[in-house]
Design a protein around this motif. Sequence first.
Motif, short mmCIF file in Angstrom:
data_model
loop_
_atom_site.label_atom_id
_atom_site.label_comp_id
_atom_site.label_asym_id
_atom_site.label_seq_id
_atom_site.Cartn_x
_atom_site.Cartn_y
_atom_site.Cartn_z
N ASP A 468 0.80 -1.24 0.00
CA ASP A 468 0.00 0.00 0.00
C ASP A 468 0.82 1.28 0.00
O ASP A 468 0.27 2.37 0.17
N VAL A 470 2.57 4.15 -1.89
CA VAL A 470 2.61 4.78 -3.20
C VAL A 470 3.99 5.41 -3.37
O VAL A 470 4.44 6.19 -2.52
N HIS A 490 -3.62 12.74 -1.57
CA HIS A 490 -3.76 11.29 -1.36
C HIS A 490 -3.94 10.99 0.12
O HIS A 490 -3.01 11.16 0.92
N VAL A 495 2.56 7.73 1.21
CA VAL A 495 3.07 8.04 -0.12
C VAL A 495 4.46 8.62 0.03
O VAL A 495 4.75 9.34 0.99
N ILE A 519 -3.04 8.45 -9.79
CA ILE A 519 -2.15 7.51 -9.14
C ILE A 519 -1.91 6.28 -10.03
O ILE A 519 -2.85 5.68 -10.55
N GLY A 520 -0.63 5.95 -10.21
CA GLY A 520 -0.29 4.74 -10.95
C GLY A 520 -0.33 4.86 -12.45
O GLY A 520 -0.39 3.84 -13.15
N PHE A 564 5.39 6.50 -11.45
CA PHE A 564 5.09 5.69 -10.27
C PHE A 564 5.82 4.35 -10.36
O PHE A 564 5.81 3.69 -11.39
N LYS A 566 5.08 2.28 -7.58
CA LYS A 566 3.94 1.60 -6.97
C LYS A 566 2.81 2.62 -6.82
O LYS A 566 3.07 3.71 -6.29
#
Length: 662
Positions: A468, A470, A490, A495, A519-520, A564, A566
Motif C-alpha cells: 500500500d 505509493v 492522497h 506516499v 495515481i499509478g 510511479f 507503486k
Amino acid sequence: MATPPNPARLPPNQPPATPLLDRVRVPADLKNFSAEQLKQIADELRAETIHAVSQTGGHLGASLGVVELTVAIHAVFDTPKDRLLWDVGHQAYPHKILTGRRDRIRTLRQGGGLSGFTRRSESEYDPFGAAHSSTSISAGLGMAVARDLKRLSGKNAAGYRDDRNVIAVIGDGAMSAGMAYEAMNNAGAMKSRLIVVLNDNDMSIAPPVGAMSAYLSRLISSRPFLSLREVMAKVARRFPAPLERAARRADEFARGMLTGGTLFEELGFYYVGPIDGHNMDHLLPLLRNLRDAEEGAPILLHVVTRKGKGYAPAEASADKYHAVSKFNVVTGDQAKAPPGPPTYTKVFAQSLIAEAEQDDRIVAVTAAMPSGTGLDAFGKRFPKRTFDVGIAEQHAVTFAAGMATEGMKPFVAIYSTFLQRAYDQVVHDVALQKLPVRFALDRAGLVGADGATHAGAYDIAYLGCLPDMVLMASADELELAHMVATAAAHDAGPVALRFPRGEGFGLEPVPARGTVLEIGKGRVLREGSKVAILSYGARLQECLRAAEDLAARGLPCTVADARFAKPLDTALVERLAREHEVLITIEEGSVCGFGALVMQHLAWKGAFDTGLKFRPMTLPDAFIDHDSPKAQYETAGLSARSIVATALATLGEAAGLQPARA
C-alpha cells in the motif's frame, strides 16, 4: 612565540605560514611541544583548515570549533593505539591534517581525494567510519568491550594493549538522537572504560564556563579525588543499605550541584565539566587526568566550544559556515554558481507552501535539516505548522504518524539516506496502519561530494516492498510540483516522492501550484518501434538524448516516464513489452528497485516467453565514491552514452560502444 597567522589578512590563494605545524607529520610529534607551542599549533591548524576548505568547500564551522580539542586529544593520548572516534565525521578536518593527510587536504571531497568524513580505509587514525550522526558512543563502547574481552582471554601477549583508551567525540546536536542515549544507558550499566567528549556548541546546554569551572573539573577528575571517592564508597558499602544509597546520592548530588551533570550521572557516567574547549591550559591537564584514571565507570567530559571559532565571517554567520562552497579567505564571500534553474529543494518548498495555503491540515516535519530540505522557507510562512525534531528520524516518522491519526496531513521531509535510520517506524507505525504520511525524499540518487554515505540509493527498494505504499519519482522540476500536489491529495495511505539534489532542467514555467496526477499512471514522451526506454526519476533527459542517438542510427525509440513505481502502470509496461524488441528500465536507485518490480510483473504475464529482451539499468551493486554528479553517473553507467551502448549490445548491433553492464 611567533605571532599566529591571521587567515583574514592573507591574499585569498596564499597558504598561511605554519612553522610549527610543518613539523607535525603524525600525532606523536605533538608530544615534543610545550603547552605554549601547542597553542600556536592550534592557531596554525585553524588557519590551514580555513585555507584548505576555501579551495574545496566543505563543512567548515564544526571543524573550526574543535581545533584546540583536536590538538589536545592527540597530544595527550596515544593514537592510533588509543581509539579516537569523531561523531558524524564532518568535524574531523583538523584531525585529518594532523594524522598524515595534510598533503592531500586540498583534495577534500574531490574525485579521487579525501573523504569529507572519517573513513576506515583512508587512515589507521580513523578507527570507525562516520557520516551519519550519533554512532560514536555505540561504536566506542563496542571497541571498549572488545578490549576488555581480549584482556580477559589473555590475548594481550599477542600485541593487544590492556590500557588502550577509547575516546568518542560527539556534538550536542548528535546527542538529540535516541541512539546516543541507548548507548550511554548500556555503557553506564556495563562499566567498561570509555571516555565520551560532549562537544557543546550552539545549543548552549551548559552554564557559563570559566576558571572556577575548570578548576572544579580538574579537581573531580584527578586521581587523588577519584581515589578518595572510591575509599568513601567502600566505607559506605559497609553501612546498612539505606545509608549506602543515601551516601551515593549525596555524592552525585554534590557534584551535580557543582557541575550540572546529573542527567549523565543517572545514566551511569562519571561527569566532568563543563570546560572551555578552546582553552589549552584547561584541556591538557584535564585530559591527562582522564587518560590516567583507574578503571571504573565510563566518563563524560563536557566541553563548550564555538562553532566557526577563530574566523570572523563564520562566527558572524547564522549557520557558522556549517557547509560552504569555495570562498575568499579575506572576505568570506562564497563562490556563487551562475544564475540557473531553481533547485529541486526550492521547488518542493514552494509547492508545499502553495498546498498549505489551501489546506490548513498540512504540516511539515524535519529531523534537524530545515534548510537542507527547504522547510526553513515553509517555517517562515507557517511557523506553527513546522516541526524540527532534531536528529531523531525515528521520532519524526512516528510523530508524523500520530498527527495523521488525528486528520492532519504531515509531510516528512528527510534525505533519502537518513530515512534509512527510521525504517522500522515507516513499516510498523505508518505502512502497517495505512496512515497517510507523506515522505518527501530529498537527495535521491547520487549526491556528488558527500559520496556514498549520503547517496539516496536504496529507498526505491526498501519502500517498494511495503504493501500500500505509493512511490513517485519526479523526472524534472515541473513533475515535482505535480507530485507534491498529488501527495497532498492522497489520503488512502502512505506516499513517498523522491527528487534529486541540485538544480532542475530549466523547464518553464514551474506552476504556482501543481496538478494532481492519476495515481499509478505514467506518460509517453516519444514514440518508436524498436527500443523502449522506461525511466523512473530524473534520468529522463538522458533517456531522451539516448533516444535521439538511437534514432539517428535507424533504431526508432519510445521513451516513457513511469512516474510511479507503486502502483505500477501495468498497462503501459505491457504495451512497451509487446510493441518493442528491447525494453530498458532506468532508475537512480539500487538493484531490487523499480526494474525488479517491472520484471516481476512481466514475468507473471509471460512477456519473456515471447522473446522480449529486457535490461534493467540501475546503480551498480557497489558504493560510489565522492566526485562530481556527472562523473558519478558516468561511473554508474546511467548516462545517455551508456543507455545507447546497452540498447545496441542487446540488439547485437556493432557500435564501438561498451554496454553499461557486462
